[in-house]
Design an enzyme around this catalytic site. Structure first.
Site, PDB file in Angstrom:
ATOM      1  N   CYS A 100      38.442  37.645   9.001  1.00  0.00           N
ATOM      2  CA  CYS A 100      37.874  37.527  10.330  1.00  0.00           C
ATOM      3  C   CYS A 100      38.122  38.802  11.132  1.00  0.00           C
ATOM      4  O   CYS A 100      37.242  39.282  11.851  1.00  0.00           O
ATOM      5  CB  CYS A 100      38.544  36.346  11.010  1.00  0.00           C
ATOM      6  N   CYS A 200      40.762  30.477  12.039  1.00  0.00           N
ATOM      7  CA  CYS A 200      40.632  31.458  13.099  1.00  0.00           C
ATOM      8  C   CYS A 200      39.310  31.227  13.805  1.00  0.00           C
ATOM      9  O   CYS A 200      38.265  31.177  13.176  1.00  0.00           O
ATOM     10  CB  CYS A 200      40.756  32.852  12.511  1.00  0.00           C
TER      11      CYS A 200
END
Length: 395
Positions: A100, A200
């Site tokens: 991410c 996330c």
């Protein structure tokens, strides 16, 4: 005035990062990344990103900085979610947080920030950046955060020099209690907010439930392998060269059901990861069972009893050539070279003494002490002192 775009997540860390930058005289803009709006996979009826974006908005209002939300859900689905499902299907365990940062925060998001005329992007990570000169050129270092308990440099182990050049980490010199204290003094709405758990940016999603949306359950067997099984008594021949010896040490054992006894059933090998203890639902053993291997082709899970089972440990791992990543390219190894480092194979693991060995088709990392639950698809990161210099995907 230099302009900084802060990724405001609605948590206390990024809130204080924005405040500190303001104090340092930057022109600060807050951006909230919306990375998810597929409600079919959230496990509760509340909408976590809405709550988080509201908190981020309140922080921006309190600090008097411009704020907007950017919708990155398409890119997130393509670069993170689809990749995760593919990896799990292959029986590997990806690390969405590392990806991410590499693919979303410091790539897609950074490009948006730069298009808004930003000089830098800032996040609430507990790590530090410094600059040195090598051969007359500026080189950026990624350093561990001062708070040993919260150091998050591992999550940024895949960043490049170009990404680091444009990044700021305002809270890297602080501890978590200091960050909360500043937020409380400033009366920020996030001061007491709990740290987010879960994927996330997706919010309150637990991984097994998330995976079950796309990977269909299918019944398979759980096999227990005895710690005294002859498979653990391999003797290494003296005729092997260094590379062959490392390859042997890094190679996972190939188990078959005949090597052990069937102790239970499961709903799909791709839901399990090496070292996992929870969720097996097998009782009646003297110590807990740990996953020592999964086979997604035959849909079999292999387990061993107790945290010291020999099936959990290996002394080396391999990284394919294309997956070796140096933040400090000037330190990259040539074929045949080695480097003594401190390394970790998962977030929060204490750093371990290790040696990097670079060969033609990739790199071996050999550890002084055998490591528990080396997991394919996860990242190994290596440090020199407090600097994280490189990383790679465990193959």
């Amino acid at each position: 005035m230099k302009r900084v775009v802060v990724g405001l997540s609605g948590g206390v860390d990024s809130s204080v990062a924005a405040y500190l930058l303001q104090q340092q005289g930057y022109e600060v803009i807050g951006l909230f990344m919306k990375n998810w709006h597929d409600d079919s996979v959230t496990i509760s009826n509340d909408c976590p990103w809405l709550e988080d974006s509201n908190d981020a908005l309140l922080v921006a209002e309190k600090l008097g900085i411009p704020f907007q939300t950017v919708d990155l859900s398409e890119q997130y689905k393509e670069k993170i979610v689809d990749y995760m499902f593919n990896e799990y299907e292959k029986g590997r365990t990806p690390n969405p947080d590392v990806l991410c940062n590499r693919e979303i925060k410091f790539d897609v998001f950074m490009k948006i920030a730069l298009s808004l005329g930003a000089d830098y992007v800032a996040t609430g990570h507990y790590c530090r950046k410094s600059e040195i000169e090598v051969d007359g050129k500026a080189v950026y270092q990624l350093l561990a955060g001062v708070d040993n308990n919260k150091d998050q440099s591992y999550f940024l182990c895949q960043l490049s020099q170009e990404q680091l050049a444009k990044s700021l980490f305002p809270i890297g010199e602080l501890t978590k209690p200091q960050v909360r204290e500043i937020a409380a003094e400033m009366e920020l709405v996030t001061a007491e907010k709990k740290d987010s758990q879960g994927l996330c940016f997706i919010g309150k999603v637990r991984l097994p439930e998330f995976l079950q949306q796309k990977l269909q359950p299918k019944d398979g067997i759980i096999v227990q392998i005895d710690k005294d099984n002859p498979v653990y008594n391999t003797t290494v021949s003296d005729d092997l060269n260094t590379e062959e010896a490392l390859a042997l040490a890094a190679k996972p054992i190939q188990y078959t059901p005949e090597m052990g006894k069937k102790v239970g059933k499961h709903q799909g090998a791709h839901y399990f990861t090496i070292g996992q203890r929870k969720g097996l639902n097998v009782g009646g053993t003297a110590e807990g069972l740990f996953v020592i291997a999964t086979d997604v082709v035959s849909n079999t899970i292999y387990t061993g009893m107790g945290s010291h089972h020999p099936g959990l440990f290996r002394k080396a791992l391999f990284i394919e050539k294309s997956e070796v990543h140096w933040i400090r390219k000037d330190l990259a190894l040539a074929n045949g070279e080695t480097m003594k480092v401190m390394a970790r194979i998962r977030y929060r693991q204490p750093l371990q003494e290790a040696t990097l060995h670079q060969f033609e088709d990739g790199m071996y990392v050999s550890f002084k002490e055998p490591q528990s639950a080396i997991t394919e698809g996860q990242f190994v990161a290596w440090h020199l002192g407090e600097e994280l210099v490189g990383s790679g995907v465990i193959s």
